[in-house]
Scaffold this motif. Structure first.
Motif, short mmCIF file in Angstrom:
data_model
loop_
_atom_site.label_atom_id
_atom_site.label_comp_id
_atom_site.label_asym_id
_atom_site.label_seq_id
_atom_site.Cartn_x
_atom_site.Cartn_y
_atom_site.Cartn_z
N MET D 195 64.22 -85.26 -4.08
CA MET D 195 63.48 -84.21 -3.50
C MET D 195 63.07 -84.47 -2.23
O MET D 195 63.49 -85.68 -1.63
N ILE D 196 62.44 -83.59 -1.46
CA ILE D 196 62.07 -83.81 -0.22
C ILE D 196 60.55 -83.63 0.16
O ILE D 196 59.87 -83.00 -0.47
N GLU D 197 60.09 -84.64 1.02
CA GLU D 197 58.59 -84.67 1.28
C GLU D 197 58.16 -83.57 1.81
O GLU D 197 58.72 -83.19 2.79
N GLU D 198 56.93 -83.15 1.41
CA GLU D 198 56.11 -82.12 2.09
C GLU D 198 56.34 -81.88 3.77
O GLU D 198 56.83 -80.82 4.18
N LYS D 199 56.12 -83.04 4.27
CA LYS D 199 56.28 -82.83 5.73
C LYS D 199 57.78 -82.82 6.22
O LYS D 199 58.18 -82.58 7.50
N GLY D 200 58.77 -82.61 5.41
CA GLY D 200 60.06 -82.28 5.66
C GLY D 200 60.61 -81.08 5.79
O GLY D 200 61.60 -80.73 5.99
N ILE D 201 59.50 -80.08 5.29
CA ILE D 201 59.89 -78.74 5.12
C ILE D 201 60.54 -78.07 6.12
O ILE D 201 61.51 -77.47 6.05
N TYR D 202 60.06 -78.31 7.57
CA TYR D 202 60.78 -77.48 8.64
C TYR D 202 62.13 -78.14 8.97
O TYR D 202 62.94 -77.48 9.32
N SER D 203 62.05 -79.45 8.67
CA SER D 203 63.50 -79.91 8.60
C SER D 203 64.70 -79.38 7.86
O SER D 203 65.61 -79.10 8.17
N ILE D 204 64.10 -78.86 6.54
CA ILE D 204 65.13 -78.21 5.68
C ILE D 204 65.22 -76.88 5.96
O ILE D 204 66.55 -76.25 5.96
N GLU D 205 64.27 -76.44 6.50
CA GLU D 205 64.55 -75.04 7.05
C GLU D 205 65.65 -74.97 8.22
O GLU D 205 66.73 -73.95 8.06
N LYS D 206 65.42 -75.85 9.08
CA LYS D 206 66.27 -76.10 10.05
C LYS D 206 67.84 -76.12 9.74
O LYS D 206 68.76 -75.84 10.08
N PHE D 207 67.97 -77.16 8.68
CA PHE D 207 69.13 -77.42 7.92
C PHE D 207 70.04 -76.15 7.41
O PHE D 207 71.03 -75.86 7.81
N LEU D 208 68.91 -75.43 6.83
CA LEU D 208 69.76 -74.07 6.13
C LEU D 208 70.11 -73.20 7.02
O LEU D 208 71.04 -72.46 6.98
N VAL D 209 69.32 -73.10 8.11
CA VAL D 209 69.74 -72.04 9.28
C VAL D 209 70.93 -72.65 10.10
O VAL D 209 71.79 -71.65 10.39
N ALA D 210 70.82 -73.89 10.00
CA ALA D 210 72.08 -74.48 10.73
C ALA D 210 73.42 -74.26 10.02
O ALA D 210 74.36 -73.68 10.68
N ASP D 365 71.67 -72.29 -7.89
CA ASP D 365 72.79 -73.31 -7.72
C ASP D 365 72.25 -74.80 -8.06
O ASP D 365 71.84 -75.36 -9.13
N GLU D 366 71.86 -75.30 -6.90
CA GLU D 366 71.17 -76.56 -6.85
C GLU D 366 69.99 -76.46 -6.11
O GLU D 366 70.03 -76.32 -4.74
N ARG D 367 68.82 -76.60 -6.49
CA ARG D 367 67.75 -76.33 -5.78
C ARG D 367 67.41 -77.21 -4.76
O ARG D 367 67.51 -78.28 -4.81
N ILE D 368 66.44 -76.81 -3.92
CA ILE D 368 65.87 -77.92 -2.83
C ILE D 368 64.39 -78.07 -3.26
O ILE D 368 63.67 -76.95 -2.98
N ASN D 369 64.07 -79.01 -3.78
CA ASN D 369 62.70 -79.02 -4.28
C ASN D 369 61.88 -79.71 -3.40
O ASN D 369 62.02 -80.81 -2.58
#
Lengths: 405, 405, 405, 405
Positions: D195-210, D365-369
């Protein structure tokens, strides 16, 4: 006569016009060296100590690039317009007071920094015998070529492009990086409107997502807010003491003048206009040095808050989706009242709530238009498979509570 | 308990020991936020506004890396030694006063910043009940593992590696970049001496050349010197006024105390020791805010010099290989005497000469030893086809003249 | 009509002239995509897989920048000269054969790649009806403005600036980075000679040191040489087999032709001229595919060497300051003779010696002149306190032994 | 025994286990040097010439980092599991054939590259006497610690993190940059789920947009598709000729074998298993060298298509939201029939349509939690104010037409 300035963000910034060199050398402009671009963000991101001067030089550089690109595509921009647009962006933030946004509305209430920027530009225009008129017209959107104003101030202006690039660079928050050079290459003017070519869509999405990230992760970082709220409360307390005649001595002369004057002022615009030179001597050094003095002030509230900021003992901030429960606030206030021996009103300086708001993309404000190859134009939130959807077009509001640890 | 700090130079700095976190939170350490790493270099390189705190955090990070690499190669470093080395580097610059090198020997004469760093470390050691003792021993080179001191202070210490990396990053002077990560990987300890593996030779050459470049191009940049000389002259004039009883009011309390005290002090070390807390409240804000006040001081010399610094109207500096002709100096003094209506002694504040010295590589100081595969050891200036040759081992002296425009 | 190409080194490369677009689209130019810029360096530095095409596009970009800077300083460069200089640099390497330097003199003996570049440019000039004439004149230094040739080929040409920048970028050898943008800004033309302004001295020193480092650390890296020597020995063996009539089948048609033809050729220039089209079909794919085929060739020597290169089982290389002892060479040959059942002559393919030479700075070749503010000109090795001293001006020779493991 | 590899993306990659060093030296692994990571993307982005080997080394490096971070947070990972996970990621792509995705299903139909990777890993496991068993179990998700498989293959695996970082680095498409180092620091394992810690949310968004941006702007770039479709049509034509007995000579031995064998094969898995060694000799060099040969093949279709690819005369590609009109296709086919003198079936090689599909984020598929501070877990598309909304969770389909110019 050409001057080259090293900039870690863009490599080199070239300045090649005597009027621009003269404006940069002006004491009003040099003052921007002493105002942090990101107020107290450096208490969390130690690299974020860059100045408003550096930001405005960067925005100037991007303006030069944008003008070059647009001309390459056939848009007519005269030398006078070029000079005007460059001066307008160079001076767009010159009206910022100490710690800019963090203190806006506290130190100089009822007058926003853009109004002061205009005042200063008008004063300088007199000194320069009217040479800044085109710049002023572009700044106030009174110039007939609307797109020049959009470059200075719009959803996709060089101001935003620079501050996102620069702030992410100096904080080291790599996710905030935008592809300013590609966006510049995609700019196009159609019917006097600034637009983005179709193949720039994904760069724009990336830009909006980067801005969203910078807001929630950096600008509204809990510890950054904890510092900036301390600053606000310190100024509020000092004004309260002045109002009650318990003089908050220790302030520098200029700072003291504005703290006192605003309390009694009727026309705040007029006040600034009359004392513009004094305003233009105010900077972060006045405020921080004053707060250092105040950290041994006899008023317990003022000294406690000041000492906290100097020693980086910041307010704790918590966010949530709904307003905070009155009971929780009350409990925290009672706790602080007993710990610091305060009355309830005084405890309000140490425990309080508020709202933080940010909009990822507001199509109602200044739209970002995409120009398709077939000549059609669509807002970036209305294209097929848009990442930036309706839901993100509204403001997101988060409630916070802020308290002394 | 782990804290991660964004750093644009290294990405992330990780801190994972409660004692280190506590030291960082100490007001003495937080003061370093308010001291520029590069004094007034930002008047030429606008990005160079980073703080001493940021530099010492960076050096701490490199120390962590160096320790990890050396352990991988079999060098024994105990947890206590690791902690000691990390604290030593974190605090190595804590004794710097406002504008660090630029004012060293002016504001606090006769006591160098390293002596004050030691004083502060000793005081903190009492507060922390002896937990800083290993750090102090490493700092003063009294610890039996000499190489730990070399990592803190030597020709190839993490202090230099960080300041070169950081200063070149923030100035945007790409030529100053060194390959700190490769140098760290090439470190090795043999017979308690820090050395570089043979295949690291070219990285060391690059490091020495980068340092040479940073000195002449950045640290001794003519306009940077012009600013720092202004600062020195301002402080000298203020002390002169104090000495003559023409009180230089406008200074902050702490600054005023040290300006006055040093004039009459006999034992300067003792003075600092007695007033350490006051010293630790002094920072760039005191000095700059005071200079802003002084820019309207009744003493013409003090106010003129102060106004010049505030408005970035810097001294002009010229360099040459030989001393300047007395006639030239006299002419310039006469010119200033008539322009500003000064006597000859007073003109000395506006026209003066001096020497700038730098050594590219001093093998007599702390050698950089190269460990060859066959086990032999040579100084970097003595290897075959050395770039760093005998001639560069001596100091290069340049003469300068500095004058009001 | 404008084309923008993403380049990780410079951001974007812009091409805005139809003739240049047409040349880039030419099959002769496209062939450069299939020639590695750094031959087999990628066996050590896995990122170093960039192509000759990419390098020449990069050099083209730097040429555009250099021309812009010089024009800003008042040097007259006509549009025709600009086009000529750009085409000259774009095509300067077009005569490289497969694996460029690694195979130069082996595959196409007695004709260097610059002579072939000229041949190709002349052929293309006919196709383009003389439009490449200025480019050719600049390339051959027959154009009356000498400095244009210096930009294409000199101690400080855009060719070197690009390959150092690009090779250090793709290898990840950060120490090889040069400050090409600052060097470009320091260029100046005086009396038809390209020079560097005084304040660019340290950037030039850094450039020369970076080049020195790239040679010894990267281009002459032991494993890289071990790979490239394998390649040379494979080709030598194939030619030997052809010479002896033991046909080295498996080669592609074009490769086979040149291997065979050169053995019998008298005028090698003439050979290339006659078969230029065939030469322009040769690239790294021919060679590598052929070597893959040869790895199961009936000739044991050819197959063993080929298999080694395909599987990255490289020759071992050792360097030293003096020639290797004949006894050592003999021992190693005996060892290989018994291990692989070879005679002494055959063992020469598996054990051999040679010399590697590099000069840090050769003032006798093409000087780097520094233009001082007072108008005087000095060679960079003759300025005061020069880093680049006399001793480095001579070639450094290292002896190597190369052998099968 | 430690080896350090320069990587322009991450600086240095360290390998410190003899089994890993041995696997890297294996010819099967070395073959990946000769397979482009991005097939023909380099025809548009000239820097994109990096290899599958480089990518898998990079993914290995990120795996090392991820394991270090998780252990710091208390997740137990044994040395055997560490080794297994590292080998699994090192070999995850080893089954890729020439030009990987571009030719998948054409060259080796009915067997995907992951099945071949497994076959190769099993064969190597025998050679290494079972030492790869944990790696295989992790790769096939048969290992009891599920999260190790997620690191190798999931929505947020180190494979994707590396290819996005590396592809954006080598193409120079800065917008594709993700903050892999921050994402790694935000990883956490709860209940055997990554999983990803809460404060990593925006980095994940950035990853998916990239990733979204890289798909539409780079991987599905029109000219890149135009090149890869040429490749597919060339192979299809060669198979057609083989099927009809008009032998497509010119192919390398290995390539010819697989082209012919697959036409008649019943069990394709079995075919690969039997001829694994031959498969492991196939790489981009076989294909490109063959296509160079075919560019003078007597079959007009094969030679025309081959010549186009060699000379970068690519198919034109157009995208639209709806299927293309049959009439348009017919017109284009008629045009090509007359221009090249072809029948309608043959014209199908030069004009054809298809669909390109990509999903920004597929929660099925494979969720990002995301793990919140209060212990709750939410999918990244279900958090408040999610950027990644329902609409983006479905696949986006675009129709394309592809034709000879």
């Amino acid at each position: 006569m050409r001057k080259i300035i090293n900039d870690p963000v863009y490599g080199f910034i070239t300045i090649d016009h005597p009027l621009i060199l003269s404006i940069i050398a002006h004491p009003y402009y040099q003052r921007l060296r002493r105002i942090h671009q990101m107020a107290f963000a450096h208490l969390v991101y130690p690299g974020a100590v860059h100045s408003r001067l550096h930001h405005s030089l960067g925005a100037y550089h991007l303006m030069s690039c944008a003008i070059g690109e647009l001309r390459n595509k056939g848009t007519i921009i005269t030398p006078d317009e070029e000079l005007g647009a460059k001066i307008a962006i160079l001076l767009h933030d010159i009206g910022h007071g100490p710690y800019s946004h963090a203190l806006e509305n506290e130190l100089i209430p009822h007058v926003d920094h853009e109004a002061i920027s205009l005042l200063i530009m008008q004063t300088m225009n007199e000194q320069y015998k009217g040479q800044l008129q085109t710049a002023i017209d572009i700044f106030t959107n009174d110039y007939h070529k609307h797109f020049l104003h959009q470059l200075v101030s719009g959803q996709l202006d060089v101001d935003r492009m620079d501050y996102l690039s620069r702030d992410s660079f100096f904080t080291g928050v790599a996710e905030g990086v935008i592809s300013y050079d590609r966006i510049l290459k995609m700019l196009v003017v159609t019917d006097d409107e600034l637009m983005i070519e179709e193949k720039g869509i994904y760069s724009i999405e990336k830009f909006l997502v980067a801005r969203r990230l910078m807001y929630w992760q950096v600008y509204l970082h809990k510890a950054v807010m904890g510092a900036e709220m301390l600053l606000v409360k310190i100024i509020q307390r000092a004004k309260e003491l002045l109002r009650k005649g318990k003089i908050a001595d220790g302030a520098t002369k200029a700072l003291n003048f504005f703290l006192a004057a605003h309390e009694s002022a009727v026309d705040h615009d007029e006040l600034i206009r009359k004392h513009l030179d004094l305003f233009c001597s105010l900077d972060d050094y006045d405020v921080m040095c004053t707060i250092k003095n105040w950290s041994s002030h006899p008023d317990k509230i003022l000294s406690t808050l000041s000492r906290c900021l100097v020693d980086r003992n910041l307010f704790k901030v918590r966010f949530q989706g709904e307003p905070f429960d009155a009971k929780l606030i009350h409990e925290k206030r009672c706790d602080i009242m007993s710990r610091l021996d305060l009355n309830e009103e005084e405890a309000g300086y140490f425990v309080f709530t508020g709202e933080a708001v940010n909009t990822t993309y507001d199509p109602g404000d200044e739209r970002i238009n995409i120009l398709f190859k077939d000549g059609s134009v669509k807002d970036v939130s209305e294209i097929d498979n848009a990442l930036i959807h309706q839901q993100l077009a509204g403001p997101v509001k988060k409630y916070y509570i802020c308290y002394y640890r």
